[in-house]
Design an enzyme around this catalytic site. Structure first.
Site, PDB file in Angstrom:
ATOM      1  N   CYS A 116      95.700  79.153 112.013  1.00 37.79           N
ATOM      2  CA  CYS A 116      94.704  78.738 111.377  1.00 37.79           C
ATOM      3  C   CYS A 116      93.107  79.049 111.837  1.00 37.79           C
ATOM      4  CB  CYS A 116      94.054  76.872 111.333  1.00 37.79           C
ATOM      5  SG  CYS A 116      95.105  75.653 110.667  1.00 37.79           S
ATOM      6  N   HIS A 252      86.278  75.688 111.124  1.00 33.20           N
ATOM      7  CA  HIS A 252      87.473  76.112 110.578  1.00 33.20           C
ATOM      8  C   HIS A 252      87.417  74.590 109.439  1.00 33.20           C
ATOM      9  CE1 HIS A 252      92.041  75.138 109.177  1.00 33.20           C
ATOM     10  NE2 HIS A 252      91.789  75.023 110.314  1.00 33.20           N
ATOM     11  N   ASN A 282      92.591  71.268 104.139  1.00 33.85           N
ATOM     12  CA  ASN A 282      92.698  72.420 104.971  1.00 33.85           C
ATOM     13  C   ASN A 282      94.159  73.344 104.335  1.00 33.85           C
ATOM     14  OD1 ASN A 282      93.856  74.217 106.998  1.00 33.85           O
ATOM     15  ND2 ASN A 282      93.745  72.765 109.061  1.00 33.85           N
TER      16      ASN A 282
HETATM   17  N1  ACO Z   1      98.233  57.619 105.008  1.00 28.57           N
HETATM   18  C1  ACO Z   1      98.452  56.191 105.838  1.00 28.57           C
HETATM   19  N2  ACO Z   1      98.380  56.521 106.789  1.00 28.57           N
HETATM   20  C2  ACO Z   1      98.486  57.098 107.756  1.00 28.57           C
HETATM   21  C3  ACO Z   1      98.880  58.389 106.843  1.00 28.57           C
HETATM   22  C4  ACO Z   1      98.500  58.906 106.500  1.00 28.57           C
HETATM   23  N3  ACO Z   1      98.297  60.181 105.427  1.00 28.57           N
HETATM   24  N4  ACO Z   1      99.165  59.398 108.422  1.00 28.57           N
HETATM   25  C5  ACO Z   1      99.849  58.431 109.416  1.00 28.57           C
HETATM   26  N5  ACO Z   1      99.294  57.631 109.146  1.00 28.57           N
HETATM   27  C6  ACO Z   1      99.056  56.244 110.116  1.00 28.57           C
HETATM   28  C7  ACO Z   1      99.911  56.561 111.506  1.00 28.57           C
HETATM   29  O1  ACO Z   1     101.567  56.407 110.449  1.00 28.57           O
HETATM   30  C8  ACO Z   1      99.453  55.766 112.335  1.00 28.57           C
HETATM   31  O2  ACO Z   1      99.968  54.026 112.070  1.00 28.57           O
HETATM   32  P1  ACO Z   1     100.425  53.506 113.148  1.00 28.57           P
HETATM   33  O3  ACO Z   1      98.711  53.004 113.785  1.00 28.57           O
HETATM   34  O4  ACO Z   1     101.297  52.552 112.131  1.00 28.57           O
HETATM   35  O5  ACO Z   1     101.139  54.388 114.970  1.00 28.57           O
HETATM   36  C9  ACO Z   1      98.144  55.683 112.078  1.00 28.57           C
HETATM   37  O6  ACO Z   1      97.900  56.237 110.929  1.00 28.57           O
HETATM   38  C10 ACO Z   1      97.240  56.365 112.848  1.00 28.57           C
HETATM   39  O7  ACO Z   1      97.549  57.908 112.921  1.00 28.57           O
HETATM   40  P2  ACO Z   1      96.688  58.641 113.745  1.00 28.57           P
HETATM   41  O8  ACO Z   1      98.146  60.050 113.879  1.00 28.57           O
HETATM   42  O9  ACO Z   1      96.244  58.194 115.099  1.00 28.57           O
HETATM   43  O10 ACO Z   1      95.104  59.132 113.046  1.00 28.57           O
HETATM   44  P3  ACO Z   1      94.924  59.636 112.895  1.00 28.57           P
HETATM   45  O11 ACO Z   1      93.014  59.073 113.412  1.00 28.57           O
HETATM   46  O12 ACO Z   1      94.533  60.956 114.478  1.00 28.57           O
HETATM   47  O13 ACO Z   1      94.661  61.359 111.483  1.00 28.57           O
HETATM   48  C11 ACO Z   1      95.032  63.450 111.194  1.00 28.57           C
HETATM   49  C12 ACO Z   1      95.504  61.756 111.541  1.00 28.57           C
HETATM   50  C13 ACO Z   1      94.043  62.989 110.298  1.00 28.57           C
HETATM   51  C14 ACO Z   1      96.260  63.886 111.283  1.00 28.57           C
HETATM   52  C15 ACO Z   1      93.681  64.077 112.724  1.00 28.57           C
HETATM   53  O14 ACO Z   1      94.920  63.074 113.794  1.00 28.57           O
HETATM   54  C16 ACO Z   1      93.861  65.308 112.983  1.00 28.57           C
HETATM   55  O15 ACO Z   1      92.939  65.966 112.205  1.00 28.57           O
HETATM   56  N6  ACO Z   1      94.293  65.994 113.395  1.00 28.57           N
HETATM   57  C17 ACO Z   1      94.084  67.178 113.657  1.00 28.57           C
HETATM   58  C18 ACO Z   1      95.009  68.265 112.591  1.00 28.57           C
HETATM   59  C19 ACO Z   1      94.193  69.626 112.563  1.00 28.57           C
HETATM   60  O16 ACO Z   1      93.009  70.055 113.237  1.00 28.57           O
HETATM   61  N7  ACO Z   1      95.045  70.710 112.963  1.00 28.57           N
HETATM   62  C20 ACO Z   1      95.147  71.674 112.833  1.00 28.57           C
HETATM   63  C21 ACO Z   1      94.967  73.255 112.312  1.00 28.57           C
HETATM   64  S1  ACO Z   1      96.673  72.874 111.777  1.00 28.57           S
HETATM   65  C22 ACO Z   1      97.382  74.916 111.673  1.00 28.57           C
HETATM   66  O17 ACO Z   1      96.906  74.694 113.213  1.00 28.57           O
HETATM   67  C23 ACO Z   1      98.406  75.006 110.555  1.00 28.57           C
END
Ligand code: ACO
Length: 325
Positions: A116, A252, A282
């Site tokens: 990214c 980003h 993304n």
């Molecule tokens: N739909 C419904 N529920 C979901 C989904 C979904 N699509 N995905 C995860 N959940 C659930 C999880 O299983 C978890 O359930 P649990 O509490 O029963 O275990 C709950 O939602 C919370 O999950 P978290 O991972 O803690 O959610 P979070 O608030 O952190 O959001 C996310 C997740 C959106 C992925 C976030 O962490 C994020 O944006 N991370 C950074 C991504 C990023 O910036 N990547 C860098 C660049 S990517 C690259 O370089 C290729």
């Protein structure tokens, strides 16, 4: 005394494939909801490349738009850099394939792989070429078909990504342009965000997980927030500038919460951050140039404005560019 040479943005272009996949569509594919995706990420839809449509196809469309805006012929380009994690082929590089499409011959062309952060890395490399007089007109493209490395049964990742391309033409100029770039990496976090197999490391089984993106989203989220604030500070300090000097944050586009968190730490109002993540999710290396292109085309970004571009991604890699547009 020699006049200082800057890399100045001459034109930008963006391209998103026609097919749109909405959150409602994803509700039918995995256990998720439109509400969850919007609340946690800000994403409403993503674009998906058609069957047979490649990263180079997207890169070409974005490039043609950038050339048009700059009023330049492809023959003016003397260096091509494509940032991509999803190249058409193992080789030739996507940059060489793009060169062929543009029907230009002889100038150097190569790819950069920094996930990214790829576009910011490519911009930094292009800037070194221009500042040292090695190049005068550089095509920098971020292009991805991430849909090809997504496990469409994994709700943790499949809701987050999309396909697209963004292009920028940089020209050597005595007028201000890129003021500084800052790029970093720390390979120790491989397991938090990676595709386990590739060309040399073959999958040990035919499980889809080994061939697609794996991410510990929550841990990546925390790292991204902290790292992006740090790099913004580093960039301002390197230029002797204050937060108030920034007109636009062009971040980003991974997650609206990350963008808003970064803007808040920079004391920028919410509408000083260019946001496109809701429309295309993304798109990895394409996300910064897509946002830049949109805000230039709709007139928000004007000549003379100070822009802070920044990105964080797999590697981990991260980087920024401070630009007087
Ligand atoms: N739909 C419904 N529920 C979901 C989904 C979904 N699509 N995905 C995860 N959940 C659930 C999880 O299983 C978890 O359930 P649990 O509490 O029963 O275990 C709950 O939602 C919370 O999950 P978290 O991972 O803690 O959610 P979070 O608030 O952190 O959001 C996310 C997740 C959106 C992925 C976030 O962490 C994020 O944006 N991370 C950074 C991504 C990023 O910036 N990547 C860098 C660049 S990517 C690259 O370089 C290729």
């Amino acid at each position: 005394m020699n006049q200082k040479v800057y890399s100045r943005i001459a034109g930008t272009g963006g391209y998103l494939p026609e097919k749109i996949l909405t959150n409602a569509d994803l509700e039918k594919m995995v256990d998720t909801s439109d509400e969850w995706i919007r609340e946690r990420t800000g994403i409403e839809q993503r674009h998906i490349a058609a069957e047979g449509q490649t990263t180079c196809d997207l890169a070409e469309q974005a490039t043609l738009k950038a050339l048009d805006m700059a009023g330049l012929e492809a023959s003016a380009i003397d260096l091509i850099i494509v940032a991509t994690t999803t190249p058409d082929k193992t080789f030739p590089s996507t940059a060489c394939l793009l060169q062929q499409r543009l029907a230009i011959h002889g100038c150097p062309a190569f790819d950069i792989q920094a996930v990214c952060s790829g576009f910011v890395y490519a911009l930094s490399v292009a800037d070194q070429f221009i500042k040292t007089g090695m190049a005068k007109c550089v095509l920098v493209v971020g292009a991805e078909t991430l849909s090809r490395i997504i496990n469409w049964t994994d709700r943790n990742t499949c809701v987050l990504f999309g396909d697209g391309a963004g292009a920028v033409l940089l020209e050597a100029s005595e007028q201000e342009g890129i003021l500084s770039t800052h790029i970093h990496a720390d390979g120790q976090y491989e397991d938090l965000l990676h595709v386990p197999s590739g060309i040399s490391k073959l999958p040990s089984s035919d499980s889809i997980e080994e061939r697609t993106m794996n991410m510990k989203g929550n841990e990546v989220f925390k790292m991204a927030i902290n790292t992006l604030s740090r790099i913004a500070k580093e960039t301002l300090e390197a230029n002797g500038l204050q937060k108030e000097d920034i007109d636009w944050l062009v971040p980003h586009q991974a997650n609206l919460r990350i963008i808003n968190g970064t803007a808040k730490k920079l004391k920028l109002s919410a509408d000083q951050a260019v946001i496109t993540v809701h429309k295309h999710a993304n798109t990895s290396s394409a996300s910064v140039p897509l946002a830049l292109d949109e805000a230039i085309r709709d007139g928000r970004i004007q000549r003379g404005h100070m822009l802070l571009l920044e990105a964080f991604g797999g590697g981990f890699t991260w980087g920024s560019a401070l630009i007087r547009y």
